[in-house]
Design a protein around this motif. Structure first.
Motif, mmCIF file in Angstrom:
data_model
loop_
_atom_site.group_PDB
_atom_site.id
_atom_site.type_symbol
_atom_site.label_atom_id
_atom_site.label_comp_id
_atom_site.label_asym_id
_atom_site.label_seq_id
_atom_site.Cartn_x
_atom_site.Cartn_y
_atom_site.Cartn_z
ATOM 1 N N TRP A 1 0.859 -1.178 0.000
ATOM 2 C CA TRP A 1 0.000 0.000 0.000
ATOM 3 C C TRP A 1 0.896 1.227 0.000
ATOM 4 O O TRP A 1 2.024 1.196 0.443
ATOM 5 N N ARG A 2 0.347 2.322 -0.552
ATOM 6 C CA ARG A 2 1.105 3.570 -0.712
ATOM 7 C C ARG A 2 0.680 4.576 0.341
ATOM 8 O O ARG A 2 -0.511 4.744 0.611
ATOM 9 N N GLU A 3 1.664 5.237 0.925
ATOM 10 C CA GLU A 3 1.419 6.350 1.837
ATOM 11 C C GLU A 3 1.978 7.606 1.204
ATOM 12 O O GLU A 3 2.996 7.568 0.515
ATOM 13 N N GLN A 4 1.290 8.720 1.409
ATOM 14 C CA GLN A 4 1.809 10.017 1.001
ATOM 15 C C GLN A 4 1.558 10.983 2.132
ATOM 16 O O GLN A 4 0.476 10.996 2.720
ATOM 17 N N ARG B 1 -2.851 0.516 -4.055
ATOM 18 C CA ARG B 1 -2.082 -0.694 -3.787
ATOM 19 C C ARG B 1 -1.464 -1.191 -5.083
ATOM 20 O O ARG B 1 -1.979 -0.920 -6.162
ATOM 21 N N ALA B 2 -0.366 -1.930 -4.959
ATOM 22 C CA ALA B 2 0.298 -2.484 -6.142
ATOM 23 C C ALA B 2 0.960 -3.806 -5.780
ATOM 24 O O ALA B 2 1.424 -3.988 -4.655
ATOM 25 N N GLN B 3 0.992 -4.714 -6.737
ATOM 26 C CA GLN B 3 1.716 -5.980 -6.576
ATOM 27 C C GLN B 3 3.215 -5.760 -6.687
ATOM 28 O O GLN B 3 3.994 -6.461 -6.052
ATOM 29 N N ASN B 4 3.598 -4.823 -7.546
ATOM 30 C CA ASN B 4 5.003 -4.532 -7.829
ATOM 31 C C ASN B 4 5.206 -3.029 -7.744
ATOM 32 O O ASN B 4 4.376 -2.269 -8.233
ATOM 33 N N VAL B 5 6.314 -2.625 -7.137
ATOM 34 C CA VAL B 5 6.658 -1.206 -7.075
ATOM 35 C C VAL B 5 8.077 -1.064 -7.609
ATOM 36 O O VAL B 5 8.983 -1.787 -7.185
ATOM 37 N N VAL B 6 8.250 -0.145 -8.557
ATOM 38 C CA VAL B 6 9.560 0.097 -9.156
ATOM 39 C C VAL B 6 9.931 1.557 -8.918
ATOM 40 O O VAL B 6 9.115 2.447 -9.129
ATOM 41 N N VAL B 7 11.156 1.767 -8.474
ATOM 42 C CA VAL B 7 11.685 3.126 -8.355
ATOM 43 C C VAL B 7 12.764 3.285 -9.418
ATOM 44 O O VAL B 7 13.752 2.543 -9.425
ATOM 45 N N VAL B 8 12.546 4.219 -10.323
ATOM 46 C CA VAL B 8 13.498 4.533 -11.389
ATOM 47 C C VAL B 8 14.279 5.763 -10.951
ATOM 48 O O VAL B 8 13.691 6.810 -10.686
ATOM 49 N N PHE B 9 15.587 5.616 -10.862
ATOM 50 C CA PHE B 9 16.466 6.737 -10.555
ATOM 51 C C PHE B 9 16.996 7.269 -11.876
ATOM 52 O O PHE B 9 17.592 6.525 -12.656
#
Length: 143
Positions: free
Chosen positions: A42-45, A59-67
């Motif tokens: 789950w996402r918090e902001q 909510r997401a099954q996969n979370v990707v952070v692109v730098f």
């Protein structure tokens, strides 16, 4: 297309990794928390669970952070974001953190993600959220 697989049938997640991202002001800071019962995130902001327009948790099954490189263009805050080439990527799947890379050879190609061994990542079938941030020092692994 990205590679997908079914979710693990084992709900015994040995890791429970999440991420916190600092976007410059507390109102925009983000955290992704792992739910070991459902196997997703789950996402918090701004320190609270982030809800969509219908009041449902994001909510997401996969979370990707692109730098990648981000350049502020003007006083309004418009940005130029580099979306081709290569860079660092952090990928959350089923409580695990993969510190890998992203690559995209041209604007017409799709974005691809690779693990530490340079194999293309297999995502769990379901929603995938991509966060873009300029500096790896603004990201922190959490439990």
């Amino acid at each position: 297309l990205w590679k997908f697989r079914e979710a693990s049938e084992l709900k015994n997640f040995d890791e429970k990794k999440g991420l916190t991202l600092t976007y410059g002001t507390p109102a925009y800071n983000v955290a992704w928390r792992f739910d070991s019962i459902s196997g997703d995130y789950w996402r918090e902001q701004a320190g609270a669970r982030h809800l969509d327009a219908e009041g449902k948790e994001i909510r997401a099954q996969n979370v990707v952070v692109v730098f990648t490189d981000v350049q502020v263009l003007d006083e309004v805050g418009r940005r130029r974001v580099r979306t081709s080439g290569k860079g660092t990527a952090w990928i959350l799947i089923e409580g695990k953190l993969i510190k890998g890379t992203w690559g995209k050879s041209s604007a017409m190609e799709r974005l691809r993600f690779f693990d530490e061994q340079k194999a293309e990542v297999e995502f769990v079938a379901g929603p995938t959220w991509i966060e873009v941030i300029s500096d790896v020092n603004l990201a922190r692994v959490s439990e």
